[in-house]
Scaffold this motif. Structure first.
Motif, PDB file in Angstrom:
ATOM      1  N   ILE A 245       0.882  -1.178   0.000  1.00 35.01           N
ATOM      2  CA  ILE A 245       0.000   0.000   0.000  1.00 35.01           C
ATOM      3  C   ILE A 245       0.917   1.225   0.000  1.00 35.01           C
ATOM      4  N   ILE A 246       0.711   2.092  -0.986  1.00 33.53           N
ATOM      5  CA  ILE A 246       1.555   3.294  -1.037  1.00 33.53           C
ATOM      6  C   ILE A 246       0.682   4.541  -0.946  1.00 33.53           C
ATOM      7  N   GLN A 247       1.275   5.559  -0.383  1.00 32.81           N
ATOM      8  CA  GLN A 247       0.573   6.834  -0.250  1.00 32.81           C
ATOM      9  C   GLN A 247       1.612   7.947  -0.297  1.00 32.81           C
ATOM     10  N   ASP A 248       1.317   8.979  -1.063  1.00 36.44           N
ATOM     11  CA  ASP A 248       2.233  10.128  -1.214  1.00 36.44           C
ATOM     12  C   ASP A 248       3.648   9.688  -1.586  1.00 36.44           C
ATOM     13  N   GLY A 249       3.746   8.702  -2.438  1.00 36.90           N
ATOM     14  CA  GLY A 249       5.056   8.271  -2.936  1.00 36.90           C
ATOM     15  C   GLY A 249       5.869   7.445  -1.964  1.00 36.90           C
ATOM     16  N   LYS A 250       5.233   7.022  -0.869  1.00 40.09           N
ATOM     17  CA  LYS A 250       5.962   6.229   0.136  1.00 40.09           C
ATOM     18  C   LYS A 250       5.211   4.926   0.421  1.00 40.09           C
ATOM     19  N   THR A 251       5.971   3.914   0.806  1.00 42.56           N
ATOM     20  CA  THR A 251       5.339   2.643   1.167  1.00 42.56           C
ATOM     21  C   THR A 251       4.744   2.775   2.558  1.00 42.56           C
ATOM     22  N   VAL A 252       3.445   2.477   2.664  1.00 46.71           N
ATOM     23  CA  VAL A 252       2.794   2.537   3.980  1.00 46.71           C
ATOM     24  C   VAL A 252       2.937   1.172   4.648  1.00 46.71           C
ATOM     25  N   VAL A 253       2.626   0.138   3.901  1.00 44.13           N
ATOM     26  CA  VAL A 253       2.752  -1.213   4.455  1.00 44.13           C
ATOM     27  C   VAL A 253       2.949  -2.204   3.299  1.00 44.13           C
ATOM     28  N   GLU A 254       3.657  -3.272   3.586  1.00 47.65           N
ATOM     29  CA  GLU A 254       3.872  -4.311   2.560  1.00 47.65           C
ATOM     30  C   GLU A 254       3.835  -5.669   3.242  1.00 47.65           C
ATOM     31  N   ASP A 255       2.940  -6.508   2.809  1.00 42.47           N
ATOM     32  CA  ASP A 255       2.826  -7.823   3.451  1.00 42.47           C
ATOM     33  C   ASP A 255       1.918  -8.716   2.610  1.00 42.47           C
ATOM     34  N   THR A 256       1.759  -9.962   3.072  1.00 40.66           N
ATOM     35  CA  THR A 256       0.775 -10.817   2.405  1.00 40.66           C
ATOM     36  C   THR A 256      -0.615 -10.353   2.858  1.00 40.66           C
ATOM     37  N   ILE A 257      -1.621 -10.639   2.021  1.00 37.19           N
ATOM     38  CA  ILE A 257      -2.971 -10.192   2.383  1.00 37.19           C
ATOM     39  C   ILE A 257      -3.421 -10.901   3.673  1.00 37.19           C
ATOM     40  N   GLU A 258      -3.008 -12.158   3.795  1.00 41.40           N
ATOM     41  CA  GLU A 258      -3.381 -12.939   4.973  1.00 41.40           C
ATOM     42  C   GLU A 258      -2.810 -12.325   6.246  1.00 41.40           C
TER      43      GLU A 258
ATOM     44  N   ASN B 275      -4.711 -10.602   9.461  1.00 38.96           N
ATOM     45  CA  ASN B 275      -4.503 -10.972  10.861  1.00 38.96           C
ATOM     46  C   ASN B 275      -4.214  -9.745  11.716  1.00 38.96           C
ATOM     47  N   LYS B 276      -3.476  -8.804  11.105  1.00 34.07           N
ATOM     48  CA  LYS B 276      -3.163  -7.584  11.868  1.00 34.07           C
ATOM     49  C   LYS B 276      -4.412  -6.718  12.035  1.00 34.07           C
ATOM     50  N   THR B 277      -5.222  -6.688  10.973  1.00 33.54           N
ATOM     51  CA  THR B 277      -6.407  -5.819  11.002  1.00 33.54           C
ATOM     52  C   THR B 277      -7.563  -6.507  11.719  1.00 33.54           C
ATOM     53  N   GLY B 278      -7.566  -7.819  11.660  1.00 34.28           N
ATOM     54  CA  GLY B 278      -8.707  -8.598  12.106  1.00 34.28           C
ATOM     55  C   GLY B 278      -9.331  -9.207  10.874  1.00 34.28           C
ATOM     56  N   SER B 279      -9.488 -10.538  10.907  1.00 35.78           N
ATOM     57  CA  SER B 279      -9.932 -11.169   9.668  1.00 35.78           C
ATOM     58  C   SER B 279     -11.449 -11.258   9.567  1.00 35.78           C
ATOM     59  N   ILE B 280     -12.160 -11.069  10.716  1.00 38.85           N
ATOM     60  CA  ILE B 280     -13.620 -11.194  10.730  1.00 38.85           C
ATOM     61  C   ILE B 280     -14.221  -9.894  11.260  1.00 38.85           C
ATOM     62  N   ALA B 281     -15.342  -9.499  10.675  1.00 40.46           N
ATOM     63  CA  ALA B 281     -16.057  -8.340  11.204  1.00 40.46           C
ATOM     64  C   ALA B 281     -17.444  -8.765  11.656  1.00 40.46           C
ATOM     65  N   ILE B 282     -17.861  -8.261  12.822  1.00 38.32           N
ATOM     66  CA  ILE B 282     -19.226  -8.519  13.282  1.00 38.32           C
ATOM     67  C   ILE B 282     -19.931  -7.167  13.271  1.00 38.32           C
TER      68      ILE B 282
ATOM     69  N   VAL C 247     -12.483  -8.862  14.680  1.00 40.00           N
ATOM     70  CA  VAL C 247     -11.812  -9.850  15.543  1.00 40.00           C
ATOM     71  C   VAL C 247     -10.993 -10.799  14.664  1.00 40.00           C
ATOM     72  N   ARG C 248     -10.158 -11.617  15.310  1.00 39.35           N
ATOM     73  CA  ARG C 248      -9.294 -12.502  14.525  1.00 39.35           C
ATOM     74  C   ARG C 248      -9.916 -13.882  14.314  1.00 39.35           C
TER      75      ARG C 248
END
Lengths: 315, 307
Positions: free
Chosen positions: B203-216, B220-227, B264-265
């Motif tokens: 994910i890039i923003q303003d010409g800089k890398t914000v985050v780089e990882d596998t989607i999985e 996991n970092k964001t939470g894979s399930i939403a209620i 939640v995860r």
């Protein structure tokens, strides 16, 4: 190396195919027509070894010092023609004049050859100016630049392809020159002189075409769209033709004073076409002037190439 | 493999890239996502050798990008809006390309036939490109990019302007290419497409890398399930939000159009805890479970600037 050559030939033929299109063929036809008429005009004159007497020139009110040779010869031609025409008209017979062969050669250089060199310059500057600018504008240049062809090679291949379209015109000029020299001048000039004139016209045609093609490529590299690049090339050529015309009529500027005329003469020599005229007319400076043009052509070509190699290209 | 470190690029006074990092593993499909003007297309153009970096280092299969000719033999590029020579047919464009790559005539003929078939352009291959639709032009661009069998494919918004049927075919073709071991970098606005195709994203923003990882891993970092929880009394929503935020199993809580959204995860263990806590706090009208999308991840990292 195999990759490189196949690609190079593909780019050359692709560019050549694009260059030889309807518009270019119209240029060929128009050029052939004008060149043929001017050659025929030279052929229709009667030439001889006799010299026209210089006192005729005294009829001119101004001094004929600068650019002496072309204008003097041109003035002699006009004087001789009109004197003959007036005499003939008064006696009720068609004008008849025998021109000295030197005047014939001068007229041949400043009429058909100048037309030929201007047309070759126009065609080469237009085609080369269009080559890269056209593809940049249509954003198709990326195809070439993401391929393994080195950018410098792509640039040179496009240059060769575009300049290749001028070859039929150079061949036509050379054929015309061979014909007119053989038909009109050979009885009165040495065989060596005739051969030298033919070769010099051929070399001047090639070198001038190369120079204007290089200018066209340079413009194509630094200009964002085709129309601007071609227009800029056209304007440069127009300025050069005006400078050469000024050089032909340089003695008129003697009226303004020696130093003014000398300055104007130096300015007119910026035009490669002026250098061609001087080189073909005099002969002694031929090699030097051709080398100058070749050097300037190479400078434009390689400057354009260096810019192109380092240029950012959009898709 | 693509490895780019600290890339900077300016166009006049505009800084397009300000130290961008990108790593794409061999044989994977990697997504490059970011808001408009984030530097996605600039990055693809740098990797295509069309534009030069001001500073930074780029390696393509361990070859420095400065060695343009060697790098270009490895890559195939599909631009966002492919511009083709309108007065040529797709086949003649492909023949010209085969010559640029120095392919022997016989081999080229077979390869051209194969790529035309792969992008399903058999019926139109000999017609002038002038009459092609956007989708057909995109297919020609893909055929041109695939002709020399490159190890790396750079696809700039490959799905834009395509109708649903062609999009599906395109996706399948890209996934087939991954199966063949190609390394693919996809820059796309359509996060749904990126999510379907890619193993990893930058994910890039303003010409800089914000985050780089596998989607999985990002899930996991964001939470894979939403209620999503709808309560009977809207005035209890703020209190519920702070209550749920304090739970260890909850990664994020927000409110959207009268719903409280809880991430939640683990669905098996975490959902009962959330529902139990919520029902103790207020009356629940409705609760439903949704999957965290790439859009959720993107919005979290790019701060809602998705263009």
């Amino acid at each position: 190396m195999v990759n490189l050559f196949k690609g190079v030939f593909a780019i050359i033929f692709d560019e050549l195919k694009f260059a030889i299109r309807r518009k270019t063929i119209t240029s060929y036809i128009l050029f052939s027509f004008v060149f043929a008429i001017s050659l025929y005009g030279a052929y229709m004159q009667e030439y001889g070894a006799a010299q026209v007497e210089m006192p005729l020139l005294s009829m001119f009110p101004m001094e004929l010092e600068k650019g002496v040779a072309p204008l003097t010869d041109f003035a002699i031609f006009l004087m001789a023609f009109f004197v003959s025409a007036l005499q003939s008209a008064s006696s009720g017979t068609p004008p008849d004049v025998v021109l000295p062969v030197d005047i014939g050669i001068t007229l041949f250089i400043i009429a058909p050859i100048l037309i030929a060199l201007s047309s070759l310059s126009k065609l080469s500057v237009r085609l080369c100016a269009s080559s890269i600018a056209r593809e940049r504008e249509s954003k198709t240049l990326y195809h070439l630049l993401v391929s393994p062809q080195p950018r410098a090679m792509a640039y040179l291949s496009k240059f060769i392809g575009a300049i290749g379209a001028a070859i039929p015109m150079i061949v036509l000029v050379f054929a015309g020159v061979i014909w007119i020299i053989g038909a009109s001048f050979v009885p009165y000039i040495e065989v060596e002189q005739a051969a030298q004139l033919k070769n010099q016209v051929l070399i001047a045609s090639i070198v001038t075409t190369f120079l204007f093609a290089s200018i066209g490529m340079f413009l194509s590299t630094i200009t964002r769209n085709e129309e601007s690049a071609v227009n800029r090339g056209g304007w440069i050529l127009k300025i050069m033709i005006i400078l050469t015309t000024v050089w032909i009529f340089l003695p008129i500027f003697s009226v303004a004073g020696e130093s003014t005329a000398s300055t104007i003469e130096k300015i007119t020599m910026i035009s490669p076409l002026t250098l061609d005229m001087i080189a073909l007319y005099g002969g002694e400076m031929f090699n030097q002037y051709m080398l100058i043009q070749l050097g300037v052509g190479l400078l434009f070509l390689f400057s354009g190439m260096m810019i192109f190699v380092r240029q950012d290209v959009e898709y | 493999m693509i490895d780019a470190k600290n890339l900077t690029k300016s166009f006049g006074k505009v800084d397009a890239l300000k130290g961008l990092n990108l790593h794409v593993n061999k044989g994977s499909i990697h997504g490059l996502i970011g808001p408009n003007g984030a530097g996605k297309s600039t990055t693809i153009k740098i990797l295509s050798t069309l534009i030069r970096v001001d500073s930074g280092e780029v390696m393509i299969n361990d070859i420095p990008i400065k060695r343009g000719v060697s790098v270009r033999s490895l890559i195939g590029v599909v631009p966002e809006t492919p511009r083709l020579h309108e007065d040529k047919s797709a086949r003649s464009e492909l023949v010209f390309h085969s010559k640029l790559y120095g392919m022997p005539k016989k081999e080229a003929k077979t390869l051209i036939r194969n790529v035309i078939s792969a992008v399903q352009l058999e019926d139109a291959a000999d017609r002038l490109i002038r009459g092609y639709s956007t989708g057909m032009k995109k297919r020609v661009a893909l055929a041109l990019a695939l002709l020399h069998d490159p190890e790396i494919l750079l696809l700039d918004e490959p799905m834009s302007g395509l109708d649903p049927v062609i999009r599906k075919q395109f996706k399948e073709t890209i996934l087939d290419l991954k199966e063949m071991g190609k390394t693919i970098l996809v820059s796309d606005h359509d996060l749904y497409t990126v999510e379907e195709l890619c193993d990893s994203v930058t994910i890039i923003q303003d010409g800089k890398t914000v985050v780089e990882d596998t989607i999985e891993s990002l899930r996991n970092k964001t939470g894979s399930i939403a209620i999503e929880i709808k309560v009977s009394d809207d005035s209890t929503m703020d209190g519920l939000e702070s209550k749920l935020t304090s739970l260890d199993c909850v990664t994020d809580v927000s409110q959207k159009r009268g719903w409280v959204i809880v991430k939640v995860r683990d669905s098996k263990t975490d959902i009962p805890v959330v529902i139990h806590t919520a029902s103790n706090h207020t009356d629940i009208l409705e609760a439903r479970q949704t999957k965290i999308t790439l859009e959720d991840i993107f919005l979290k990292y790019a701060g809602g600037h998705h263009g």
